[in-house]
Design a protein around this motif. Structure first.
Motif, PDB file in Angstrom:
ATOM      1  N   ALA C 562      34.573  86.465 118.951  1.00 46.30           N
ATOM      2  CA  ALA C 562      35.270  85.595 119.906  1.00 46.30           C
ATOM      3  C   ALA C 562      34.387  84.437 120.349  1.00 46.30           C
ATOM      4  CB  ALA C 562      35.694  86.427 121.121  1.00 46.30           C
ATOM      5  N   ILE C 563      33.079  84.682 120.439  1.00 53.02           N
ATOM      6  CA  ILE C 563      32.178  83.628 120.892  1.00 53.02           C
ATOM      7  C   ILE C 563      32.053  82.533 119.841  1.00 53.02           C
ATOM      8  CG2 ILE C 563      29.764  83.114 121.409  1.00 53.02           C
ATOM      9  CD1 ILE C 563      29.611  85.816 122.805  1.00 53.02           C
ATOM     10  N   GLY C 564      32.058  82.935 118.607  1.00 51.60           N
ATOM     11  CA  GLY C 564      31.929  81.928 117.558  1.00 51.60           C
ATOM     12  C   GLY C 564      30.502  81.428 117.449  1.00 51.60           C
ATOM     13  N   GLY C 565      30.316  80.359 116.750  1.00 47.85           N
ATOM     14  CA  GLY C 565      28.968  79.801 116.664  1.00 47.85           C
ATOM     15  C   GLY C 565      28.095  80.567 115.697  1.00 47.85           C
ATOM     16  N   ASP C 566      26.898  80.087 115.508  1.00 48.98           N
ATOM     17  CA  ASP C 566      25.946  80.710 114.597  1.00 48.98           C
ATOM     18  C   ASP C 566      25.514  82.080 115.089  1.00 48.98           C
ATOM     19  OD1 ASP C 566      23.887  78.091 113.055  1.00 48.98           O
ATOM     20  OD2 ASP C 566      25.865  78.937 112.591  1.00 48.98           O
ATOM     21  N   VAL C 567      25.158  82.921 114.135  1.00 50.93           N
ATOM     22  CA  VAL C 567      24.677  84.261 114.469  1.00 50.93           C
ATOM     23  C   VAL C 567      23.277  84.419 113.899  1.00 50.93           C
ATOM     24  CG1 VAL C 567      25.038  86.722 114.160  1.00 50.93           C
ATOM     25  CG2 VAL C 567      27.001  85.213 114.456  1.00 50.93           C
ATOM     26  N   TYR C 568      22.342  84.889 114.717  1.00 53.51           N
ATOM     27  CA  TYR C 568      20.991  85.207 114.252  1.00 53.51           C
ATOM     28  C   TYR C 568      20.880  86.725 114.174  1.00 53.51           C
ATOM     29  CZ  TYR C 568      19.758  80.451 115.763  1.00 53.51           C
ATOM     30  OH  TYR C 568      19.693  79.089 115.935  1.00 53.51           O
ATOM     31  N   VAL C 569      20.461  87.227 113.025  1.00 53.66           N
ATOM     32  CA  VAL C 569      20.281  88.669 112.895  1.00 53.66           C
ATOM     33  C   VAL C 569      18.793  88.981 112.938  1.00 53.66           C
ATOM     34  CG1 VAL C 569      20.735  90.716 111.526  1.00 53.66           C
ATOM     35  CG2 VAL C 569      22.336  88.804 111.461  1.00 53.66           C
ATOM     36  N   LEU C 570      18.403  89.799 113.902  1.00 54.05           N
ATOM     37  CA  LEU C 570      16.998  90.194 114.000  1.00 54.05           C
ATOM     38  C   LEU C 570      16.833  91.603 113.471  1.00 54.05           C
ATOM     39  CD1 LEU C 570      16.566  87.676 115.672  1.00 54.05           C
ATOM     40  CD2 LEU C 570      15.480  89.046 117.413  1.00 54.05           C
ATOM     41  N   HIS C 571      15.703  91.872 112.859  1.00 50.13           N
ATOM     42  CA  HIS C 571      15.428  93.215 112.357  1.00 50.13           C
ATOM     43  C   HIS C 571      13.929  93.431 112.343  1.00 50.13           C
ATOM     44  CE1 HIS C 571      15.783  96.926 110.219  1.00 50.13           C
ATOM     45  NE2 HIS C 571      15.200  96.469 109.130  1.00 50.13           N
ATOM     46  N   GLN C 572      13.498  94.490 113.019  1.00 50.04           N
ATOM     47  CA  GLN C 572      12.071  94.837 113.055  1.00 50.04           C
ATOM     48  C   GLN C 572      11.209  93.647 113.458  1.00 50.04           C
ATOM     49  OE1 GLN C 572      11.194  96.744 109.295  1.00 50.04           O
ATOM     50  NE2 GLN C 572      11.920  98.704 110.117  1.00 50.04           N
ATOM     51  N   GLY C 573      11.660  92.946 114.472  1.00 48.09           N
ATOM     52  CA  GLY C 573      10.835  91.875 115.024  1.00 48.09           C
ATOM     53  C   GLY C 573      10.816  90.596 114.224  1.00 48.09           C
ATOM     54  N   ARG C 574      11.728  90.467 113.288  1.00 42.94           N
ATOM     55  CA  ARG C 574      11.764  89.236 112.490  1.00 42.94           C
ATOM     56  C   ARG C 574      13.198  88.766 112.337  1.00 42.94           C
ATOM     57  NH1 ARG C 574       9.654  91.731 108.045  1.00 42.94           N
ATOM     58  NH2 ARG C 574       7.891  92.764 109.007  1.00 42.94           N
ATOM     59  N   LEU C 575      13.345  87.517 111.948  1.00 43.64           N
ATOM     60  CA  LEU C 575      14.683  86.990 111.687  1.00 43.64           C
ATOM     61  C   LEU C 575      15.082  87.422 110.288  1.00 43.64           C
ATOM     62  CD1 LEU C 575      16.968  85.135 112.746  1.00 43.64           C
ATOM     63  CD2 LEU C 575      15.868  83.280 111.505  1.00 43.64           C
ATOM     64  N   LEU C 576      16.190  88.141 110.208  1.00 47.65           N
ATOM     65  CA  LEU C 576      16.614  88.631 108.906  1.00 47.65           C
ATOM     66  C   LEU C 576      17.573  87.659 108.241  1.00 47.65           C
ATOM     67  CD1 LEU C 576      16.621  91.009 106.903  1.00 47.65           C
ATOM     68  CD2 LEU C 576      18.568  91.926 108.140  1.00 47.65           C
ATOM     69  N   ALA C 577      18.497  87.141 109.040  1.00 53.41           N
ATOM     70  CA  ALA C 577      19.492  86.233 108.461  1.00 53.41           C
ATOM     71  C   ALA C 577      20.052  85.353 109.559  1.00 53.41           C
ATOM     72  CB  ALA C 577      20.619  87.031 107.813  1.00 53.41           C
ATOM     73  N   GLN C 578      20.643  84.257 109.133  1.00 56.03           N
ATOM     74  CA  GLN C 578      21.209  83.312 110.093  1.00 56.03           C
ATOM     75  C   GLN C 578      22.415  82.657 109.444  1.00 56.03           C
ATOM     76  OE1 GLN C 578      18.403  80.315 111.254  1.00 56.03           O
ATOM     77  NE2 GLN C 578      19.954  79.040 112.215  1.00 56.03           N
ATOM     78  N   GLY C 579      23.493  82.493 110.225  1.00 59.48           N
ATOM     79  CA  GLY C 579      24.673  81.841 109.641  1.00 59.48           C
ATOM     80  C   GLY C 579      25.896  82.137 110.470  1.00 59.48           C
ATOM     81  N   THR C 580      27.033  81.841 109.946  1.00 57.38           N
ATOM     82  CA  THR C 580      28.267  82.171 110.659  1.00 57.38           C
ATOM     83  C   THR C 580      28.491  83.672 110.538  1.00 57.38           C
ATOM     84  OG1 THR C 580      29.671  81.936 108.724  1.00 57.38           O
ATOM     85  CG2 THR C 580      29.278  79.943 110.046  1.00 57.38           C
ATOM     86  N   LEU C 581      29.405  84.160 111.330  1.00 62.28           N
ATOM     87  CA  LEU C 581      29.648  85.601 111.335  1.00 62.28           C
ATOM     88  C   LEU C 581      30.105  86.072 109.961  1.00 62.28           C
ATOM     89  CD1 LEU C 581      29.679  88.186 112.917  1.00 62.28           C
ATOM     90  CD2 LEU C 581      32.029  87.692 113.615  1.00 62.28           C
ATOM     91  N   ALA C 582      30.960  85.288 109.332  1.00 65.24           N
ATOM     92  CA  ALA C 582      31.461  85.677 108.015  1.00 65.24           C
ATOM     93  C   ALA C 582      30.316  85.761 107.010  1.00 65.24           C
ATOM     94  CB  ALA C 582      32.523  84.673 107.557  1.00 65.24           C
ATOM     95  N   GLU C 583      29.431  84.765 107.070  1.00 66.01           N
ATOM     96  CA  GLU C 583      28.288  84.782 106.143  1.00 66.01           C
ATOM     97  C   GLU C 583      27.424  86.013 106.367  1.00 66.01           C
ATOM     98  OE1 GLU C 583      26.308  81.126 106.996  1.00 66.01           O
ATOM     99  OE2 GLU C 583      27.876  79.895 106.083  1.00 66.01           O
ATOM    100  N   ILE C 584      27.205  86.325 107.640  1.00 67.10           N
ATOM    101  CA  ILE C 584      26.365  87.476 107.981  1.00 67.10           C
ATOM    102  C   ILE C 584      26.996  88.766 107.474  1.00 67.10           C
ATOM    103  CG2 ILE C 584      25.521  88.838 109.922  1.00 67.10           C
ATOM    104  CD1 ILE C 584      24.014  86.357 109.607  1.00 67.10           C
ATOM    105  N   GLN C 585      28.300  88.848 107.694  1.00 71.56           N
ATOM    106  CA  GLN C 585      28.964  90.083 107.298  1.00 71.56           C
ATOM    107  C   GLN C 585      28.941  90.284 105.798  1.00 71.56           C
ATOM    108  OE1 GLN C 585      32.634  89.373 109.471  1.00 71.56           O
ATOM    109  NE2 GLN C 585      32.166  91.107 110.796  1.00 71.56           N
ATOM    110  N   GLY C 586      28.860  89.177 105.084  1.00 68.06           N
ATOM    111  CA  GLY C 586      28.837  89.301 103.632  1.00 68.06           C
ATOM    112  C   GLY C 586      27.438  89.466 103.058  1.00 68.06           C
ATOM    113  N   ASP C 587      26.429  89.280 103.894  1.00 69.61           N
ATOM    114  CA  ASP C 587      25.054  89.309 103.400  1.00 69.61           C
ATOM    115  C   ASP C 587      24.612  90.748 103.101  1.00 69.61           C
ATOM    116  OD1 ASP C 587      22.273  89.288 103.113  1.00 69.61           O
ATOM    117  OD2 ASP C 587      22.003  87.663 104.562  1.00 69.61           O
TER     118      ASP C 587
END
Lengths: 284, 231, 599
Positions: C562-587
Motif C-alpha cells: 500500500a505504501i508503494g515506493g522503493d523497497v530496500y531488503v536488508l539481510h545480515q546487516g547488509r543490503l541484499l536487494a533494492q527495487g520495487t515490490l514486484a522486483e523484490i518479490q521476483g528476486d
C-alpha cells in the motif's frame, strides 16, 4: 634498609587486604546481582559491633563471627525479599531504599550503643618477628586470611556449581530459568552471601579500627570506588580495582598524609565514574 | 515422566496493552512435531515465550499432560517435562561449552550427549572454549545439543537452524526424528521450510497473531506454505 | 511522577472548566506566605528563628527535589553547594566589614557553586544520558571531597571549628527581623519554582524524566537541559547556604557534608519530591521535629529512616502525593493562553540525500551491521524490510546516535553525521518514530504535541514565557484532522491511550517539527487492519505534504504494497536487494532468504 622495605610491603599488603575484605561483599551484590546496596558499609559496621556485643555480654570472642553471620544473614534475607526483589527493575529506587536502610541501621546502632567510639581488645595484637622485623601478628593473620578467602571465592565463582549458576543467571537470566534454575532463590542466596561477607569483614577488622556507628560510609564509598575503577563481575577487575585504589591511597598517604590519600581516591573515582564507568576490566 | 501432550487453547497474550497473539490454539503430542511458520513479527517467538511461561496469558489455557500450566513458573517447567530453547541469547556466553552443557544437570552421564556430539564433532573439539566466542550457527548447535540432552517429554525449539550449516541441519533433522521415535514431542518455529517439512507432522501458519492454516503437514502443498513465508 | 495538569487549549475551555476547580496562579506560594506571616505572631521570635533555619534548609531541599522529582536524576551531595554558598557568603561578608567593596562579590557566592554544578553536570551527562546512578555517586564523592577540603584548609575555612563571627545582614537583626528575609526568600523560591514548572521549560523538564530518548530525537539537547536544572538547583542551595551563614553566624564543615546531603534527600522524599512546597515543608516539619525529638527520643531517627524506606517503596510522591486530592491541581488558571502561530521553521531547499557507506556496527561482540551501503535521494516514501536480525532498526539506531559505528560513514545532505548524538542529528531535520510507540506518558496528548511543536522553535527566553503554551501551526491542525481520535483526547494522559492511538500520537509528534527525513519503525505494529489502512493513508498524505523523504520499516507485506515506493531488503546487516515490490518479490536471492534455504 631491608626491614624498611619489608615493613612498607607488609603495610601495603595489609591496606590492600582490608580493602579487599571490605569490598568483597559489594563485589558479590553489585558486581553479580547489579544491586547498588548503599547499606553495604552498615553490614560491615554490624559485624564490628557483633564483636563489641559479645565482649559486652562476656561471651568468648570466637562467638562474634557466628553472631555476625546469623544477624547479617537473616537481615540480608529479609532485605532481599522485601526491599530489593520488588525493586530489581528500578535501580534508582534500589539505591534509595538501601540508602534508607543504611540510615535505619546506623541510627538503630546509635540508639542502642551511643555515638561514641568503641574499642575492642584483642590478644592477637602480639607482635610476631619476621625476618628481623616485629609486626603485629593479627595483621599478618588478616593478610593471610584475606588471600585465602579470595582464592576460595575465586574457586567458588569459577568452579562450583553455585558459582556457575550465578554466572549463568547474571549473563542470561531467561535461559537460566528455562534450564530449571530458580533464579529468584539463587539471587536471594547470593545477596545473603554478599552481606554475610561484609559482616565477616567487620568482625575481622574490629580489633584494628575505631568502631562507631558512622564508619559504614567510608567502607561503602571505598568499595564502590574499587568496583567502579576495576570493573564489575570479573575477578581481574576486582583485583585491579583493589590494587589501583588501595595502592594509590597508600602511596599518597605515605607521602602527603591520610587526607590527601583519601582525596586522591575520591578524585580518581570521580574521573572513572565520568570517563570509564565500566572500569578497567569490566564484564563484556 | 508425565504424558507429553501439550495443549493450548485460544491464547491471547502480548506486551503492555498490545496483544500479539490473538486466540491461538494447537497441540503437540508424544512422538509428534508441531511446526509453526510465519513471517517476522507475526507472533511466533511470542507464542514460544508464552508456552515457556515467560509471558503471562491474558486469556486462554495451556496444559501439559493434562495439568494446567498457568501457575507454573518458567523454572519449574523443566521438571514437568517441558524444555525450551529460545531464539536469541541461546547460550551462556561467559561459560565454556562444557559448562553450558553441564551446569544445570546433577549427573554427569556421558551418554546424554553422545549422539549429538557424534553428529557435531566440532562442538566436541571446542569444549573448553568460551561459548560467546562461537559463531552464531555453532551456538545454535550448542543450544540444540543441550536441549536434546534434557530428554524432555516436550521441547520448544525457536528457530533452531538459524545460521547453521546445511550439512548440520540435516543431522539435526535426523536427531529430531530419532527422539520422536522415542516418544518425545516438539513444537518448532522455523523459517527453513525444507527442514520443517522433514520433521513436522502437523503445521500451523500464523499471521498477525492469528492462525491462518492448521493441519497435518501432508495436507499442504509446498507453494501454499511458501506463500506464508514469502515477502 | 507528578503529572502536569492537562492544559486545555481548545476554544471555550475557560467556559467549560468545572466551577469546582479553583486555583489561582502561585497559590501554593501565597498560602505559604500567609502561613509564614502569621507564624511569628502566633508564637514567638525564638520559634520563628528556629523555623527560619529549616526554611533555609527547605530552599536547598527544593533544589534536590527539582532535579530528582522533575528531571529524574538524584543529587546525593547537594550540601556541597549549600556549604560553598555558606562559606563564600560568610567570607565575603566578613571581608566586607573591613572593605565595603566586598559586598559586590556577594552574588559570586551564589554563582560560583551554580557554575561548578553546571559544568560538572554538562561533563557527566554529555558522556551518556544513562549515567543516572553514576552521577549520584559522583555528587556524593564531590561532597566528601568538599568536606575534606573544608576541614583541612583551615586558613580559609577555619577548619573543623568553622568560620565564625559572620556579621548580620546590615539592616536586620539576626534573632528577629532576619526571619522576614528568610520567609521572603522561601516564598520567593517556591513561587519561582512553581512558575517555571508551569512554563514550557518545566514541561520539558518533566519530559526529560519521562522519556529522555524521545526528547533527544526531537533535537533537544537534554544534557544541557539537565545541566541547567542542576545549576539552578545548586543556585538555590547556595542561596540557602548564604542565608544560613547570616542566620547562624558560623559555618562549619558539616554544612558541606554527607549527613546534611542525606537529610536533603530524605526531606525531599518524604515531603514530596515533585512539589516545591512539599519539599520545603518536608524540611520544615521533619527537620524541626528531628532537631527537637532527636535528643529526647532515641529511636526518632530510626523512625524517620523507616518512613523514608516506606516512602521509597510505596509512595513515590511523598506525603505531598497523599495530600494531592485536597490540594486540587486543576487546569491552569487564567483564561487559556491565546493561540498564536508558532514561528516558522526554515528548511533548506536542497534535495534531501542520505547515504550509508560500508557501515559496520557491533554490539556485545555480535556483528549487527556488516558493511551496509545504501543511498536515497529526494522526497518520497521507501520501505525497509528483511528477516529478523537483518539490521533494520539498527540502521536507524546507527543513524540517530543510538548505536556506535565501527567503521564506514553516514552522510546526510553530504555532511558526515557518523556517530553524531541523537539531538544533533534531529536538528538536521531527521525525525524518528521508534519501534515501540514512545510518548511522554505522564503528559496529556496536547502537551505531547506542544513538546513536538516546540522542537527547533523554542529559544531559551521563550522557554520561560507563556506564549509557547498557545502555539499552533497549520500542520498541527491538519494532523489532528487526520486523526480525529487524538483531537477528542487532547486532555487525556498519553500513557492511557490505546496502542493504536499511541502509534498515531507518536507519528504526529514525529512529523510536527517538519523534518525532511522521516524514519518510521513499524508504524503499523499492533494496529488492526482498518487502523493500518488509515495510518498508511495518513503517512502518505503527510510525507507528501511535507515534501520529505521517508524510510518505513515494515513486516506487513500488504502495508508495504500500500505504501508503494522503493523497497530496500536488508539481510545480515547488509543490503541484499533494492527495487520495487514486484522486483523484490521476483528476486531469487530474496526468496531464498525468506524461505530460509541456503544463503
Amino acid at each position: 634498609m631491608d626491614t624498611s622495605w619489608l615493613l612498607h610491603a607488609l603495610n601495603l599488603a595489609y591496606e590492600l587486604s582490608t580493602l579487599a575484605l571490605t569490598t568483597l561483599g559489594l563485589a558479590v551484590v553489585f558486581g553479580l546481582l547489579g544491586v547498588m546496596n548503599m547499606a553495604h558499609g552498615e553490614f560491615v559496621m554490624l559485624g564490628a559491633y557483633a564483636v563489641v556485643t559479645v565482649q559486652a555480654w562476656g561471651w568468648p570472642i570466637a562467638t562474634a563471627m557466628p553472631l555476625a553471620i546469623v544477624v547479617c544473614g537473616l537481615l540480608g534475607w529479609v532485605v532481599e525479599r522485601w526491599l530489593i526483589r520488588p525493586l530489581y527493575a528500578r535501580p534508582f529506587d534500589t539505591l534509595l531504599a538501601t540508602w534508607g536502610l543504611a540510615m535505619v541501621l546506623r541510627k538503630l546502632v546509635e540508639a542502642i550503643y551511643g555515638r561514641g567510639y568503641r574499642n575492642v581488645e584483642s590478644s592477637l595484637a602480639t607482635p610476631v618477628t619476621l625476618a628481623g622485623l616485629q609486626y603485629p601478628g593479627y595483621r599478618l593473620a588478616l593478610i593471610a586470611f584475606a588471600v585465602l578467602l579470595m582464592l576460595g571465592l575465586a574457586f567458588w565463582y569459577r568452579r562450583s556449581v553455585m558459582g556457575l549458576r550465578v554466572r549463568a543467571m547474571t549473563g542470561n537470566p531467561m535461559l537460566a530459568q528455562a534450564l530449571g534454575i530458580d533464579t529468584r532463590r539463587l539471587a536471594s542466596q547470593t545477596f545473603v552471601i554478599g552481606v554475610v561477607l561484609a559482616g565477616a569483614a567487620g568482625v575481622l577488622l574490629a580489633p584494628l579500627v575505631r568502631i562507631e556507628p558512622g564508619i559504614g560510609v567510608d567502607y561503602l564509598l571505598d568499595a564502590f570506588f574499587v568496583l567502579v575503577v576495576g570493573g564489575l563481575g570479573t575477578l581481574g577487575g576486582f583485583a585491579g580495582g583493589v590494587g589501583v585504589i588501595g595502592g594509590s591511597q597508600s602511596l599518597v598517604s605515605s607521602i602527603a598524609g591520610q587526607t590527601s590519600g583519601y582525596a586522591v581516591v575520591l578524585i580518581l573515582s570521580i574521573l572513572f565514574l565520568w570517563l570509564k564507568p565500566n572500569g578497567l576490566l569490566g564484564r563484556r | 515422566m508425565n504424558g507429553g501432550l501439550l495443549n493450548f487453547e485460544a491464547l491471547v497474550c502480548g506486551y503492555g496493552d498490545t496483544m500479539v497473539l490473538r486466540g491461538l490454539s494447537g497441540s503437540a503430542g508424544p512422538g509428534r512435531v508441531l511446526g509453526v511458520l510465519g513471517r517476522n513479527g507475526v507472533g511466533k517467538t511470542t507464542l514460544m515465550r508464552a508456552l515457556a511461561g515467560f509471558l503471562p496469558l491474558r486469556e486462554g489455557t495451556m496444559t501439559l499432560g493434562g495439568h494446567d500450566l498457568s501457575q507454573v513458573a518458567p523454572h519449574q517447567r523443566l521438571a514437568r517435562g517441558m524444555a525450551y530453547a529460545p531464539q536469541e541469547d541461546v547460550v551462556f556466553g561467559d561459560l565454556s561449552v562444557q559448562e553450558n552443557l553441564w551446569l544445570h544437570l546433577d549427573d554427569r552421564d556421558p551418554q546424554r550427549y553422545a549422539a549429538c556430539l557424534q553428529a557435531f564433532p566440532r562442538l566436541g573439539e571446542r569444549m573448553a572454549q568460551r561459548a560467546g566466542s562461537l559463531s552464531g550457527g555453532e551456538r545454535k548447535l550448542l543450544s540444540f545439543t543441550r536441549t536434546m540432552g534434557l530428554r524432555a517429554a516436550l521441547s520448544l525449539l525457536d528457530e533452531p537452524t538459524e545460521g547453521v550449516q546445511p550439512e548440520n541441519i540435516e543431522r539435526m533433522a535426523a536427531l529430531l526424528r530419532a527422539r520422536k521415535a522415542e516418544g518425545a514431542g516438539f513444537v518448532i518455529v522455523e523459517q527453513n521450510l525444507e527442514f520443517l517439512l522433514a520433521v513436522a507432522d502437523d503445521l500451523m501458519a500464523i499471521d498477525h497473531g492469528e492462525c491462518l492454516l492448521k493441519g497435518a503437514a501432508s495436507e499442504f502443498g509446498r507453494a501454499a506454505l511458501e506463500a506464508h513465508l514469502m515477502v | 511522577m507528578d503529572s502536569l495538569d492537562a492544559v486545555e487549549h481548545t476554544p471555550g475551555a475557560a467556559l467549560r472548566r468545572p466551577a469546582r476547580r479553583w486555583r489561582l496562579p502561585g497559590s501554593e506560594a501565597l498560602w505559604l506566605g500567609a502561613a509564614l506571616v502569621v507564624l511569628p505572631f502566633a508564637s514567638n521570635d525564638f520559634f520563628a528563628y528556629q523555623i527560619a533555619l529549616f526554611l533555609i534548609y527547605g530552599i536547598a531541599t527544593q533544589g534536590v527535589a527539582l532535579c530528582w522529582g522533575r528531571l529524574g536524576f538524584l543529587p546525593l551531595g547537594h550540601a556541597l553547594f549549600f556549604g560553598l554558598g555558606a562559606y563564600l557568603a560568610g567570607g565575603t561578608l566578613k571581608a566586607a566589614q573591613q572593605q565595603p567593596l566586598w559586598y559586590l562579590a556577594l552574588p559570586l557566592a551564589l554563582l560560583l557553586p551554580a557554575v561548578v554544578a553546571y559544568v560538572t553536570a554538562r561533563l557527566v551527562f554529555a558522556r551518556s544520558h544513562r549515567s543516572g546512578p553514576f552521577f549520584s555517586l559522583i555528587t556524593l564523592a564531590m561532597t566528601m571531597l568538599g568536606f575534606l577540603a573544608a576541614q583541612q584548609w583551615s586558613a580559609v575555612t577555619g577548619g573543623f571549628n568553622g568560620m565564625a563571627d559572620i556579621p548580620e545582614l546590615p539592616g536586620t537583626e539576626r534573632y528577629s527581623s532576619f526571619y522576614w528575609v528568610v520567609a521572603a526568600c522561601a516564598v520567593g523560591s517556591t513561587a519561582l519554582l512553581g512558575l517555571v514548572l508551569r512554563r514550557p521549560l518545566g514541561m520539558l523538564w518533566s519530559a526529560v524524566a519521562q522519556n529522555e530518548d524521545r526528547l533527544q530525537l526531537f533535537g533537544y539537547a537534554t544534557d544541557r537541559i539537565k545541566a541547567f536544572a542542576f545549576g539552578f538547583s545548586a543556585l538555590l542551595a547556595a542561596a540557602a547556604g548564604a542565608l544560613f551563614a547570616l542566620h547562624q553566624g558560623i559555618v562549619t564543615p558539616l554544612t558541606m557534608g554527607f549527613v546534611l546531603s542525606t537529610e536533603f534527600v530524605i526531606w525531599a522524599a518524604v515531603g514530596g519530591k515533585a512539589s516545591p512546597l512539599g519539599a520545603l515543608l518536608g524540611a520544615v516539619f521533619i527537620g524541626y521535629a528531628s532537631s527537637e525529638l532527636r535528643d529526647h527520643f532515641a529511636y526518632w531517627e530510626v523512625a524517620v529512616g523507616a518512613i523514608f524506606i516506606v516512602v521509597v517503596r510505596f509512595l513515590p510522591e511523598g506525603l505531598a502525593g497523599l495530600g494531592r486530592p485536597l490540594w486540587r491541581r486543576g487546569p491552569a488558571a487564567a483564561p487559556g493562553v491565546p493561540a498564536t502561530d508558532a514561528p516558522a521553521r526554515h528548511a533548506p531547499d536542497a534535495r534531501i540525500g542520505l547515504a550509508f557507506e560500508q557501515v559496520h556496527a557491533a554490539q556485545g561482540g555480535v556483528r549487527i551491521l556488516d558493511g551496509l551501503s545504501l543511498a536515497l535521494d529526494g522526497p518520497g516514501l521507501r520501505c525497509v524490510i528483511g528477516p529478523n536480525g537483518a539490521g533494520k532498526t539498527s540502521a536507524f539506531n546507527v543513524m540517530t546516535g543510538r548505536l556506535p559505528l565501527r567503521s564506514g560513514r553516514i552522510l546526510l545532505d553530504g555532511a558526515d553525521i557518523s556517530g553524531a548524538t541523537a539531538w544533533r542529528v534531529a536538528r538536521r531535520g531527521v525525525g524518528r518514530k521508534l519501534q515501540i510507540p514512545s510518548v511522554f506518558s505522564e503528559l496529556s496528548v496536547s502537551q505531547n504535541l506542544d513538546v513536538a511543536l516546540w522542537a527547533g522553535r523554542l529559544g531559551p527566553a521563550a522557554s520561560l514565557a507563556r506564549a509557547p503554551l498557545g502555539w499552533r501551526s497549520p500542520l498541527r491542525d491538519e494532523l489532528l484532522d487526520l486523526f480525529p481520535a487524538l483531537r477528542e483526547q487532547l486532555a487525556t494522559r498519553a500513557g492511557s491511550l490505546s496502542q493504536g492511538h499511541r502509534q498515531a500520537l507518536e507519528f504526529v509528534m514525529t512529523v510536527l517539527p517538519q523534518p525532511r527525513l522521516v524514519l518510521l519503525d513499524e508504524p503499523c505494529a499492533g494496529l488492526s487492519p482498518a487502523e493500518t489502512h488509515h495510518m498508511i493513508d495518513a503517512i502518505k498524505t503527510v510525507i507528501d505534504r511535507l515534501g520529505a523523504a521517508a524510510l518505513v520499516i515494515e513486516h506487513d507485506i500488504s502495508a508495504v504494497a500500500a505504501i508503494g515506493g522503493d523497497v530496500y531488503v536488508l539481510h545480515q546487516g547488509r543490503l541484499l536487494a533494492q527495487g520495487t515490490l514486484a522486483e523484490i518479490q521476483g528476486d531469487p536471492a530474496v526468496r531464498a532468504v525468506y524461505a530460509g534455504a541456503r544463503k
